[in-house]
Motif scaffolding. Structure first.
Motif, PDB file in Angstrom:
ATOM      1  N   ARG A 127     -32.751 -45.137   9.901  1.00 29.82           N
ATOM      2  CA  ARG A 127     -33.187 -44.919  11.284  1.00 29.82           C
ATOM      3  C   ARG A 127     -32.740 -43.550  11.791  1.00 29.82           C
ATOM      4  NH1 ARG A 127     -31.700 -50.280  11.574  1.00 29.82           N
ATOM      5  NH2 ARG A 127     -29.692 -49.758  12.490  1.00 29.82           N
ATOM      6  N   ARG A 128     -31.489 -43.198  11.502  1.00 28.23           N
ATOM      7  CA  ARG A 128     -30.950 -41.906  11.928  1.00 28.23           C
ATOM      8  C   ARG A 128     -31.749 -40.762  11.297  1.00 28.23           C
ATOM      9  NH1 ARG A 128     -26.272 -41.365   9.101  1.00 28.23           N
ATOM     10  NH2 ARG A 128     -27.275 -39.862   7.770  1.00 28.23           N
ATOM     11  N   THR A 129     -32.043 -40.878  10.023  1.00 26.20           N
ATOM     12  CA  THR A 129     -32.798 -39.843   9.334  1.00 26.20           C
ATOM     13  C   THR A 129     -34.206 -39.716   9.912  1.00 26.20           C
ATOM     14  OG1 THR A 129     -31.519 -40.175   7.310  1.00 26.20           O
ATOM     15  CG2 THR A 129     -33.632 -39.070   7.077  1.00 26.20           C
ATOM     16  N   THR A 130     -34.832 -40.838  10.241  1.00 27.91           N
ATOM     17  CA  THR A 130     -36.176 -40.814  10.814  1.00 27.91           C
ATOM     18  C   THR A 130     -36.185 -40.096  12.162  1.00 27.91           C
ATOM     19  OG1 THR A 130     -36.747 -42.872   9.677  1.00 27.91           O
ATOM     20  CG2 THR A 130     -38.089 -42.269  11.573  1.00 27.91           C
ATOM     21  N   VAL A 131     -35.212 -40.401  13.005  1.00 29.70           N
ATOM     22  CA  VAL A 131     -35.111 -39.744  14.313  1.00 29.70           C
ATOM     23  C   VAL A 131     -34.838 -38.252  14.134  1.00 29.70           C
ATOM     24  CG1 VAL A 131     -33.697 -39.575  16.412  1.00 29.70           C
ATOM     25  CG2 VAL A 131     -34.415 -41.811  15.555  1.00 29.70           C
ATOM     26  N   ASN A 132     -33.901 -37.917  13.265  1.00 28.14           N
ATOM     27  CA  ASN A 132     -33.562 -36.512  13.033  1.00 28.14           C
ATOM     28  C   ASN A 132     -34.755 -35.739  12.466  1.00 28.14           C
ATOM     29  OD1 ASN A 132     -30.986 -36.879  13.979  1.00 28.14           O
ATOM     30  ND2 ASN A 132     -30.044 -37.001  11.964  1.00 28.14           N
ATOM     31  N   LEU A 133     -35.519 -36.388  11.601  1.00 31.69           N
ATOM     32  CA  LEU A 133     -36.687 -35.738  11.013  1.00 31.69           C
ATOM     33  C   LEU A 133     -37.718 -35.412  12.088  1.00 31.69           C
ATOM     34  CD1 LEU A 133     -37.816 -34.745   8.364  1.00 31.69           C
ATOM     35  CD2 LEU A 133     -38.720 -37.024   7.942  1.00 31.69           C
ATOM     36  N   ALA A 134     -37.909 -36.319  13.013  1.00 32.07           N
ATOM     37  CA  ALA A 134     -38.840 -36.061  14.123  1.00 32.07           C
ATOM     38  C   ALA A 134     -38.338 -34.897  14.980  1.00 32.07           C
ATOM     39  CB  ALA A 134     -39.005 -37.315  14.971  1.00 32.07           C
ATOM     40  N   LEU A 135     -37.024 -34.830  15.207  1.00 27.99           N
ATOM     41  CA  LEU A 135     -36.447 -33.725  15.984  1.00 27.99           C
ATOM     42  C   LEU A 135     -36.663 -32.383  15.294  1.00 27.99           C
ATOM     43  CD1 LEU A 135     -33.048 -35.301  17.095  1.00 27.99           C
ATOM     44  CD2 LEU A 135     -34.949 -34.647  18.581  1.00 27.99           C
ATOM     45  N   LEU A 136     -36.531 -32.362  13.974  1.00 30.71           N
ATOM     46  CA  LEU A 136     -36.683 -31.113  13.230  1.00 30.71           C
ATOM     47  C   LEU A 136     -38.143 -30.690  13.086  1.00 30.71           C
ATOM     48  CD1 LEU A 136     -34.029 -31.703  10.434  1.00 30.71           C
ATOM     49  CD2 LEU A 136     -33.882 -30.071  12.330  1.00 30.71           C
ATOM     50  N   ARG A 137     -39.045 -31.653  13.020  1.00 29.09           N
ATOM     51  CA  ARG A 137     -40.464 -31.321  12.844  1.00 29.09           C
ATOM     52  C   ARG A 137     -41.132 -30.859  14.140  1.00 29.09           C
ATOM     53  NH1 ARG A 137     -42.475 -36.103   8.801  1.00 29.09           N
ATOM     54  NH2 ARG A 137     -41.793 -35.094   6.886  1.00 29.09           N
ATOM     55  N   ALA A 138     -40.622 -31.270  15.290  1.00 27.36           N
ATOM     56  CA  ALA A 138     -41.266 -30.953  16.572  1.00 27.36           C
ATOM     57  C   ALA A 138     -41.486 -29.453  16.776  1.00 27.36           C
ATOM     58  CB  ALA A 138     -40.473 -31.560  17.725  1.00 27.36           C
ATOM     59  N   PRO A 139     -40.479 -28.591  16.574  1.00 24.54           N
ATOM     60  CA  PRO A 139     -40.733 -27.161  16.797  1.00 24.54           C
ATOM     61  C   PRO A 139     -41.633 -26.542  15.725  1.00 24.54           C
ATOM     62  CG  PRO A 139     -38.438 -27.509  16.195  1.00 24.54           C
ATOM     63  CD  PRO A 139     -39.074 -28.851  16.321  1.00 24.54           C
ATOM     64  N   LEU A 140     -41.893 -27.272  14.649  1.00 27.46           N
ATOM     65  CA  LEU A 140     -42.743 -26.764  13.575  1.00 27.46           C
ATOM     66  C   LEU A 140     -44.180 -27.262  13.694  1.00 27.46           C
ATOM     67  CD1 LEU A 140     -40.187 -27.219  10.665  1.00 27.46           C
ATOM     68  CD2 LEU A 140     -40.830 -25.087  11.802  1.00 27.46           C
ATOM     69  N   ASN A 141     -44.497 -27.885  14.817  1.00 29.43           N
ATOM     70  CA  ASN A 141     -45.839 -28.398  15.033  1.00 29.43           C
ATOM     71  C   ASN A 141     -46.853 -27.250  14.916  1.00 29.43           C
ATOM     72  OD1 ASN A 141     -47.868 -30.184  15.634  1.00 29.43           O
ATOM     73  ND2 ASN A 141     -47.622 -29.988  17.845  1.00 29.43           N
ATOM     74  N   GLY A 142     -47.872 -27.435  14.093  1.00 29.45           N
ATOM     75  CA  GLY A 142     -48.878 -26.409  13.889  1.00 29.45           C
ATOM     76  C   GLY A 142     -48.584 -25.480  12.731  1.00 29.45           C
ATOM     77  N   VAL A 143     -47.400 -25.568  12.143  1.00 29.94           N
ATOM     78  CA  VAL A 143     -47.035 -24.731  11.004  1.00 29.94           C
ATOM     79  C   VAL A 143     -47.375 -25.504   9.726  1.00 29.94           C
ATOM     80  CG1 VAL A 143     -45.119 -23.614   9.785  1.00 29.94           C
ATOM     81  CG2 VAL A 143     -45.154 -23.641  12.288  1.00 29.94           C
ATOM     82  N   ASP A 144     -48.066 -24.833   8.793  1.00 27.43           N
ATOM     83  CA  ASP A 144     -48.378 -25.471   7.514  1.00 27.43           C
ATOM     84  C   ASP A 144     -47.107 -25.594   6.684  1.00 27.43           C
ATOM     85  OD1 ASP A 144     -51.085 -25.744   8.024  1.00 27.43           O
ATOM     86  OD2 ASP A 144     -51.558 -23.760   7.227  1.00 27.43           O
ATOM     87  N   LEU A 145     -46.787 -26.810   6.286  1.00 27.69           N
ATOM     88  CA  LEU A 145     -45.595 -27.069   5.483  1.00 27.69           C
ATOM     89  C   LEU A 145     -46.019 -27.621   4.132  1.00 27.69           C
ATOM     90  CD1 LEU A 145     -43.443 -28.866   8.209  1.00 27.69           C
ATOM     91  CD2 LEU A 145     -43.327 -26.467   7.549  1.00 27.69           C
TER      92      LEU A 145
END
Length: 104
Positions: free
Chosen positions: A43-61
């Motif tokens: 659960r912690r990893t899932t929440v943290n992953l969402a936090l890290l991905r938010a500023p990368l919205n629109g960036v091709d990964l």
């Protein structure tokens, strides 16, 4: 065989001690506690992953980027907050002109 560890997993335990530890580990309440710990980490990893991905919205990964973000998401809250802050500030920064980028 001087200096060679034959079996580093036994940590010098006798057979009786090893059997006793296995009996404790195999108890249902120990397994339940271990599963609860894995669930909380997930659960912690899932929440943290969402936090890290938010500023990368629109960036091709690519897959390596996703793997790195997942690895970072499993770190403690201070690490995730620090990386998130860096990503937010990088996203908000004025782009460096092409001519200046080449000199970096």
């Amino acid at each position: 065989m001087d200096g060679v560890v034959v079996n580093s997993l036994d940590a010098g335990l006798s057979d009786a001690e090893t059997r006793r530890l296995l009996q404790v580990v195999n108890r249902h309440w120990v397994r339940n506690e271990m599963q609860a710990g894995r669930d909380a980490r997930s659960r912690r990893t899932t929440v943290n992953l969402a936090l890290l991905r938010a500023p990368l919205n629109g960036v091709d990964l690519d897959s390596k980027d996703h793997a790195m973000l997942t690895w970072l998401a499993d770190r403690d809250a201070d690490v995730v907050a620090g990386v998130r802050s860096l990503l937010d500030r990088a996203r908000a920064a004025t782009p460096i002109p092409e001519a200046e980028r080449d000199s970096l």
